[in-house]
Scaffold this motif. Sequence first.
Motif, PDB file in Angstrom:
ATOM      1  N   GLU A   3       0.841  -1.202   0.000  1.00 20.98           N
ATOM      2  CA  GLU A   3       0.000   0.000   0.000  1.00 20.98           C
ATOM      3  C   GLU A   3       0.875   1.250   0.000  1.00 20.98           C
ATOM      4  O   GLU A   3       2.037   1.220   0.401  1.00 20.98           O
ATOM      5  CB  GLU A   3      -0.869   0.020   1.272  1.00 20.98           C
ATOM      6  N   GLN A   4       0.250   2.350  -0.421  1.00 16.94           N
ATOM      7  CA  GLN A   4       0.882   3.660  -0.252  1.00 16.94           C
ATOM      8  C   GLN A   4       0.014   4.448   0.711  1.00 16.94           C
ATOM      9  O   GLN A   4      -1.212   4.312   0.718  1.00 16.94           O
ATOM     10  CB  GLN A   4       0.965   4.392  -1.591  1.00 16.94           C
ATOM     11  N   THR A   5       0.643   5.286   1.527  1.00 24.05           N
ATOM     12  CA  THR A   5      -0.105   6.100   2.470  1.00 24.05           C
ATOM     13  C   THR A   5       0.509   7.486   2.584  1.00 24.05           C
ATOM     14  O   THR A   5       1.700   7.657   2.329  1.00 24.05           O
ATOM     15  CB  THR A   5      -0.181   5.397   3.851  1.00 24.05           C
ATOM     16  N   LEU A   6      -0.341   8.453   2.943  1.00 26.01           N
ATOM     17  CA  LEU A   6       0.129   9.835   3.060  1.00 26.01           C
ATOM     18  C   LEU A   6       0.378  10.176   4.522  1.00 26.01           C
ATOM     19  O   LEU A   6      -0.430   9.835   5.395  1.00 26.01           O
ATOM     20  CB  LEU A   6      -0.941  10.792   2.517  1.00 26.01           C
ATOM     21  N   ILE A   7       1.507  10.842   4.776  1.00 26.40           N
ATOM     22  CA  ILE A   7       1.675  11.470   6.096  1.00 26.40           C
ATOM     23  C   ILE A   7       1.864  12.966   5.847  1.00 26.40           C
ATOM     24  O   ILE A   7       2.392  13.374   4.806  1.00 26.40           O
ATOM     25  CB  ILE A   7       2.872  10.921   6.912  1.00 26.40           C
ATOM     26  N   ALA A 108       4.525  13.539   2.854  1.00 21.03           N
ATOM     27  CA  ALA A 108       5.304  12.444   2.278  1.00 21.03           C
ATOM     28  C   ALA A 108       4.410  11.240   2.009  1.00 21.03           C
ATOM     29  O   ALA A 108       3.369  11.077   2.639  1.00 21.03           O
ATOM     30  CB  ALA A 108       6.443  12.039   3.213  1.00 21.03           C
ATOM     31  N   VAL A 109       4.852  10.434   1.056  1.00 21.55           N
ATOM     32  CA  VAL A 109       4.162   9.174   0.770  1.00 21.55           C
ATOM     33  C   VAL A 109       5.106   8.034   1.107  1.00 21.55           C
ATOM     34  O   VAL A 109       6.274   8.037   0.686  1.00 21.55           O
ATOM     35  CB  VAL A 109       3.727   9.095  -0.720  1.00 21.55           C
ATOM     36  N   PHE A 110       4.618   7.096   1.905  1.00 24.16           N
ATOM     37  CA  PHE A 110       5.383   5.904   2.234  1.00 24.16           C
ATOM     38  C   PHE A 110       4.694   4.688   1.635  1.00 24.16           C
ATOM     39  O   PHE A 110       3.462   4.641   1.555  1.00 24.16           O
ATOM     40  CB  PHE A 110       5.519   5.733   3.752  1.00 24.16           C
ATOM     41  N   GLU A 111       5.534   3.720   1.256  1.00 25.84           N
ATOM     42  CA  GLU A 111       5.021   2.518   0.594  1.00 25.84           C
ATOM     43  C   GLU A 111       5.528   1.270   1.318  1.00 25.84           C
ATOM     44  O   GLU A 111       6.667   1.265   1.784  1.00 25.84           O
ATOM     45  CB  GLU A 111       5.526   2.515  -0.855  1.00 25.84           C
ATOM     46  N   GLY A 112       4.677   0.273   1.387  1.00 22.18           N
ATOM     47  CA  GLY A 112       5.116  -0.997   1.981  1.00 22.18           C
ATOM     48  C   GLY A 112       3.929  -1.879   2.297  1.00 22.18           C
ATOM     49  O   GLY A 112       2.780  -1.466   2.133  1.00 22.18           O
ATOM     50  N   PRO A 113       4.204  -3.099   2.779  1.00 24.59           N
ATOM     51  CA  PRO A 113       3.111  -3.989   3.155  1.00 24.59           C
ATOM     52  C   PRO A 113       2.295  -3.368   4.289  1.00 24.59           C
ATOM     53  O   PRO A 113       2.873  -2.927   5.280  1.00 24.59           O
ATOM     54  CB  PRO A 113       3.820  -5.266   3.645  1.00 24.59           C
ATOM     55  N   HIS A 114       0.987  -3.317   4.114  1.00 22.29           N
ATOM     56  CA  HIS A 114       0.096  -2.754   5.145  1.00 22.29           C
ATOM     57  C   HIS A 114       0.530  -1.362   5.578  1.00 22.29           C
ATOM     58  O   HIS A 114       0.441  -1.004   6.764  1.00 22.29           O
ATOM     59  CB  HIS A 114       0.036  -3.675   6.376  1.00 22.29           C
ATOM     60  N   LEU A 118       0.338   0.318   9.387  1.00 19.96           N
ATOM     61  CA  LEU A 118       1.654   0.386  10.037  1.00 19.96           C
ATOM     62  C   LEU A 118       2.000   1.836  10.403  1.00 19.96           C
ATOM     63  O   LEU A 118       2.451   2.129  11.511  1.00 19.96           O
ATOM     64  CB  LEU A 118       2.710  -0.215   9.092  1.00 19.96           C
ATOM     65  N   VAL A 119       1.752   2.744   9.469  1.00 18.36           N
ATOM     66  CA  VAL A 119       2.048   4.153   9.727  1.00 18.36           C
ATOM     67  C   VAL A 119       1.191   4.679  10.883  1.00 18.36           C
ATOM     68  O   VAL A 119       1.670   5.393  11.759  1.00 18.36           O
ATOM     69  CB  VAL A 119       1.865   5.004   8.444  1.00 18.36           C
ATOM     70  N   ARG A 120      -0.103   4.296  10.902  1.00 17.89           N
ATOM     71  CA  ARG A 120      -0.980   4.734  12.006  1.00 17.89           C
ATOM     72  C   ARG A 120      -0.456   4.225  13.345  1.00 17.89           C
ATOM     73  O   ARG A 120      -0.496   4.920  14.345  1.00 17.89           O
ATOM     74  CB  ARG A 120      -2.413   4.213  11.793  1.00 17.89           C
ATOM     75  N   LYS A 121       0.035   2.978  13.346  1.00 23.99           N
ATOM     76  CA  LYS A 121       0.553   2.401  14.584  1.00 23.99           C
ATOM     77  C   LYS A 121       1.777   3.188  15.075  1.00 23.99           C
ATOM     78  O   LYS A 121       1.904   3.479  16.265  1.00 23.99           O
ATOM     79  CB  LYS A 121       0.939   0.927  14.341  1.00 23.99           C
ATOM     80  N   ILE A 122       2.635   3.559  14.138  1.00 21.55           N
ATOM     81  CA  ILE A 122       3.851   4.295  14.509  1.00 21.55           C
ATOM     82  C   ILE A 122       3.495   5.716  14.981  1.00 21.55           C
ATOM     83  O   ILE A 122       4.162   6.275  15.842  1.00 21.55           O
ATOM     84  CB  ILE A 122       4.848   4.299  13.317  1.00 21.55           C
TER      85      ILE A 122
END
Length: 190
Positions: A3-7, A108-114, A118-122
């Motif tokens: 997935e990709q996600t925005l922070i 920023a956009v981060f990419e990786g499994p889930h 994962l970003v929300r958890k961090i």
Amino acid sequence: MIEQTLIVIKPDGVVRSLTGEIVTRFEKAGLKLVGARMVKIDKAHAEKHYPADRDELWIGIGNKTLENYEKLELNAQELLGTTDPKAIGDIVRVWLLDYMSSGPVFAAVFEGPHAVELVRKICGHTLPLLSAPGTIRGDYSYDSAALANKGQRAIKNLIHASGTVEEAEYEIPLWFAKSDISSYKRTDED
Ligand code: GDP
Ligand code: MG
């Protein structure tokens, strides 16, 4: 699964010089940085980022605020002029638009499994008091809904992160052109 996600590091995170520290945490967890930019957004952009028609979000925030007021024995009618959750959510939204457009932010956009989860958890819980130590909000923020509502402003919690895959799919194109998203292999990917 990839997935990709925005922070978005909010204005308080930028002026506290936490940008590098925050980016590092995601990189060290194994997430791939595929897009980044620093920008001061205008109200119109903030409005699109926090759309007025996302009823469930604003009603949820309104209900949270009402619960807080009850606990603190504050009178929502007196302080906010209403006890309707949606109307209160709409008030918080205005504070949020002011906050997000008040200074430079780092998107920023981060990419990786889930990546989304994962970003929300961090990042940790929305409310600094409920965010666990070891999370970004738990380690570096101390604001509360009570303080923020009293000051008629949004809770300063350093960072925005997409809440769901659908939210990420809506948000990423708001902040990045397709051509500004990079594709490469991390050396540790294998
Ligand atoms: P997030 O996804 O964890 O950032 O949380 P939400 O999407 O629920 O809320 C968006 C942002 O609104 C939060 O990060 C806070 O900055 C702010 N916020 C949320 N709830 C409240 C509240 O009850 N009062 C105030 N003043 N701000 C809030
Ligand atoms: Mg959110």
